[in-house]
Motif scaffolding. Sequence first.
Motif, PDB file in Angstrom:
ATOM      1  N   ILE A 181       0.853  -1.193   0.000  1.00 20.70           N
ATOM      2  CA  ILE A 181       0.000   0.000   0.000  1.00 20.70           C
ATOM      3  C   ILE A 181       0.887   1.240   0.000  1.00 20.70           C
ATOM      4  O   ILE A 181       1.843   1.344   0.775  1.00 20.70           O
ATOM      5  CB  ILE A 181      -0.939  -0.001   1.219  1.00 20.70           C
ATOM      6  N   ASP A 182       0.560   2.163  -0.888  1.00 20.07           N
ATOM      7  CA  ASP A 182       1.347   3.387  -1.099  1.00 20.07           C
ATOM      8  C   ASP A 182       0.377   4.563  -1.068  1.00 20.07           C
ATOM      9  O   ASP A 182      -0.181   4.940  -2.098  1.00 20.07           O
ATOM     10  CB  ASP A 182       2.068   3.291  -2.445  1.00 20.07           C
ATOM     11  N   GLY A 183       0.125   5.130   0.145  1.00 18.44           N
ATOM     12  CA  GLY A 183      -0.922   6.137   0.259  1.00 18.44           C
ATOM     13  C   GLY A 183      -2.266   5.465   0.040  1.00 18.44           C
ATOM     14  O   GLY A 183      -2.650   4.549   0.769  1.00 18.44           O
ATOM     15  N   ASN A 184      -2.968   5.904  -1.008  1.00 17.04           N
ATOM     16  CA  ASN A 184      -4.244   5.263  -1.363  1.00 17.04           C
ATOM     17  C   ASN A 184      -4.100   4.255  -2.498  1.00 17.04           C
ATOM     18  O   ASN A 184      -5.090   3.675  -2.941  1.00 17.04           O
ATOM     19  CB  ASN A 184      -5.270   6.332  -1.767  1.00 17.04           C
ATOM     20  N   VAL A 185      -2.875   4.074  -2.959  1.00 16.27           N
ATOM     21  CA  VAL A 185      -2.612   3.177  -4.091  1.00 16.27           C
ATOM     22  C   VAL A 185      -2.176   1.811  -3.561  1.00 16.27           C
ATOM     23  O   VAL A 185      -1.470   1.726  -2.559  1.00 16.27           O
ATOM     24  CB  VAL A 185      -1.502   3.748  -5.005  1.00 16.27           C
ATOM     25  N   THR A 186      -2.580   0.759  -4.258  1.00 21.24           N
ATOM     26  CA  THR A 186      -2.065  -0.579  -3.970  1.00 21.24           C
ATOM     27  C   THR A 186      -1.339  -1.093  -5.201  1.00 21.24           C
ATOM     28  O   THR A 186      -1.878  -1.053  -6.310  1.00 21.24           O
ATOM     29  CB  THR A 186      -3.194  -1.556  -3.589  1.00 21.24           C
ATOM     30  N   TRP A 187      -0.117  -1.575  -4.973  1.00 20.60           N
ATOM     31  CA  TRP A 187       0.720  -2.088  -6.060  1.00 20.60           C
ATOM     32  C   TRP A 187       0.906  -3.599  -5.909  1.00 20.60           C
ATOM     33  O   TRP A 187       0.993  -4.113  -4.791  1.00 20.60           O
ATOM     34  CB  TRP A 187       2.104  -1.449  -6.050  1.00 20.60           C
ATOM     35  N   ARG A 188       0.986  -4.282  -7.048  1.00 22.75           N
ATOM     36  CA  ARG A 188       1.297  -5.715  -7.066  1.00 22.75           C
ATOM     37  C   ARG A 188       2.645  -5.919  -7.763  1.00 22.75           C
ATOM     38  O   ARG A 188       2.907  -5.327  -8.807  1.00 22.75           O
ATOM     39  CB  ARG A 188       0.206  -6.518  -7.769  1.00 22.75           C
ATOM     40  N   SER A 189       3.460  -6.788  -7.196  1.00 22.36           N
ATOM     41  CA  SER A 189       4.850  -6.965  -7.634  1.00 22.36           C
ATOM     42  C   SER A 189       5.004  -8.045  -8.705  1.00 22.36           C
ATOM     43  O   SER A 189       4.396  -9.119  -8.612  1.00 22.36           O
ATOM     44  CB  SER A 189       5.700  -7.338  -6.413  1.00 22.36           C
ATOM     45  N   TYR A 190       5.848  -7.736  -9.697  1.00 24.93           N
ATOM     46  CA  TYR A 190       6.198  -8.713 -10.733  1.00 24.93           C
ATOM     47  C   TYR A 190       7.669  -8.535 -11.113  1.00 24.93           C
ATOM     48  O   TYR A 190       8.168  -7.409 -11.162  1.00 24.93           O
ATOM     49  CB  TYR A 190       5.352  -8.525 -12.002  1.00 24.93           C
ATOM     50  N   ARG A 191       8.320  -9.649 -11.402  1.00 28.87           N
ATOM     51  CA  ARG A 191       9.686  -9.571 -11.909  1.00 28.87           C
ATOM     52  C   ARG A 191       9.648  -9.206 -13.388  1.00 28.87           C
ATOM     53  O   ARG A 191       8.771  -9.653 -14.128  1.00 28.87           O
ATOM     54  CB  ARG A 191      10.411 -10.905 -11.720  1.00 28.87           C
ATOM     55  N   ILE A 192      10.617  -8.420 -13.828  1.00 27.35           N
ATOM     56  CA  ILE A 192      10.670  -7.961 -15.224  1.00 27.35           C
ATOM     57  C   ILE A 192      11.123  -9.096 -16.144  1.00 27.35           C
ATOM     58  O   ILE A 192      12.160  -9.719 -15.904  1.00 27.35           O
ATOM     59  CB  ILE A 192      11.627  -6.763 -15.363  1.00 27.35           C
ATOM     60  N   ALA A 193      10.349  -9.349 -17.173  1.00 25.35           N
ATOM     61  CA  ALA A 193      10.774 -10.258 -18.242  1.00 25.35           C
ATOM     62  C   ALA A 193      11.517  -9.444 -19.298  1.00 25.35           C
ATOM     63  O   ALA A 193      11.159  -8.296 -19.575  1.00 25.35           O
ATOM     64  CB  ALA A 193       9.575 -10.961 -18.870  1.00 25.35           C
ATOM     65  N   LYS A 194      12.549 -10.047 -19.869  1.00 24.80           N
ATOM     66  CA  LYS A 194      13.325  -9.360 -20.906  1.00 24.80           C
ATOM     67  C   LYS A 194      13.358 -10.225 -22.158  1.00 24.80           C
ATOM     68  O   LYS A 194      13.580 -11.432 -22.095  1.00 24.80           O
ATOM     69  CB  LYS A 194      14.754  -9.084 -20.433  1.00 24.80           C
ATOM     70  N   TRP A 195      13.148  -9.583 -23.310  1.00 29.24           N
ATOM     71  CA  TRP A 195      13.098 -10.277 -24.600  1.00 29.24           C
ATOM     72  C   TRP A 195      14.298  -9.931 -25.461  1.00 29.24           C
ATOM     73  O   TRP A 195      14.817  -8.816 -25.390  1.00 29.24           O
ATOM     74  CB  TRP A 195      11.823  -9.897 -25.362  1.00 29.24           C
ATOM     75  N   LYS A 196      14.687 -10.896 -26.313  1.00 31.63           N
ATOM     76  CA  LYS A 196      15.748 -10.666 -27.288  1.00 31.63           C
ATOM     77  C   LYS A 196      15.267 -11.099 -28.668  1.00 31.63           C
ATOM     78  O   LYS A 196      14.670 -12.175 -28.817  1.00 31.63           O
ATOM     79  CB  LYS A 196      17.008 -11.457 -26.927  1.00 31.63           C
ATOM     80  N   GLU A 197      15.520 -10.248 -29.660  1.00 33.02           N
ATOM     81  CA  GLU A 197      15.202 -10.609 -31.049  1.00 33.02           C
ATOM     82  C   GLU A 197      16.014 -11.846 -31.418  1.00 33.02           C
ATOM     83  O   GLU A 197      17.208 -11.920 -31.163  1.00 33.02           O
ATOM     84  CB  GLU A 197      15.542  -9.447 -31.989  1.00 33.02           C
ATOM     85  N   SER A 198      15.331 -12.836 -32.023  1.00 34.70           N
ATOM     86  CA  SER A 198      15.977 -14.137 -32.225  1.00 34.70           C
ATOM     87  C   SER A 198      15.926 -14.663 -33.649  1.00 34.70           C
ATOM     88  O   SER A 198      16.308 -15.810 -33.888  1.00 34.70           O
ATOM     89  CB  SER A 198      15.355 -15.165 -31.272  1.00 34.70           C
ATOM     90  N   GLY A 199      15.447 -13.846 -34.605  1.00 32.30           N
ATOM     91  CA  GLY A 199      15.447 -14.296 -35.991  1.00 32.30           C
ATOM     92  C   GLY A 199      14.075 -14.194 -36.630  1.00 32.30           C
ATOM     93  O   GLY A 199      13.120 -13.687 -36.034  1.00 32.30           O
ATOM     94  N   PRO A 200      13.955 -14.697 -37.869  1.00 32.82           N
ATOM     95  CA  PRO A 200      12.686 -14.604 -38.590  1.00 32.82           C
ATOM     96  C   PRO A 200      11.625 -15.549 -38.027  1.00 32.82           C
ATOM     97  O   PRO A 200      11.938 -16.648 -37.574  1.00 32.82           O
ATOM     98  CB  PRO A 200      13.058 -14.987 -40.025  1.00 32.82           C
ATOM     99  N   ALA A 201      10.406 -15.086 -38.044  1.00 34.19           N
ATOM    100  CA  ALA A 201       9.277 -15.895 -37.593  1.00 34.19           C
ATOM    101  C   ALA A 201       8.563 -16.497 -38.796  1.00 34.19           C
ATOM    102  O   ALA A 201       8.367 -15.827 -39.816  1.00 34.19           O
ATOM    103  CB  ALA A 201       8.297 -15.042 -36.791  1.00 34.19           C
ATOM    104  N   ALA A 202       8.191 -17.763 -38.674  1.00 34.18           N
ATOM    105  CA  ALA A 202       7.344 -18.372 -39.701  1.00 34.18           C
ATOM    106  C   ALA A 202       5.985 -17.677 -39.676  1.00 34.18           C
ATOM    107  O   ALA A 202       5.582 -17.101 -38.658  1.00 34.18           O
ATOM    108  CB  ALA A 202       7.183 -19.863 -39.426  1.00 34.18           C
TER     109      ALA A 202
END
Length: 211
Positions: A181-202
Amino acid sequence: MATTTTKIGLKKPSITDEIETTINDLSTNFQKIDDLSEEYASSPPLSGNFNATKRFWNNYSLSSGYVGWTNIRTGTCAPVWEKLKLYSVGSVVVPERDNGHFYTVIQTGHSGWTEPIYPVSDNGQVNDTRGANIRLSSHLYNLNDIALPTIDNGRWYLCIQAGESSNLEPTWPQVDGATVIDGNVTWRSYRIAKWKESGPAALFKPFGKIE
């Protein structure tokens, strides 16, 4: 000496061929027939590497729809990105709107609320935190806004209760799904996902519309 058929290049053993040669030729024939055989599916594939022109026939008997799907671009198949989903290292996705590329998770975490803007340069990387900003004090936050701590901790926080933040930054939880709880706000926690370009997609497209 074996001769070759015209259409698909099967070897026709000769009566004068040795047994080992004949067996090898027949084995090659069987593999070629298998490679050229038609395949059936209930939907386009979501994994695997496919050459352009690869085709799957729809295995359902339909009175409408399409008779199958054909690949128009050599590349890798992957499911479409989903929001608020836990992705592990090695998971792959394609954007909701095709951009010709697929992307691999290089940091386990949850996808954000809004699909990221994916890089199209080779091996380009992006955090799945589109729309996120550093948390502000005494700021009005709306549902599904995303905040980042002043000091990066590898996580992002989703607003699940709208309101005005406190003057003081909260102690951010480090566990997925935990709230603060942050004042009147409620936050939910998540770990950051990171993406990498990996080539052409079918890209499989339906063909043969059934009227």
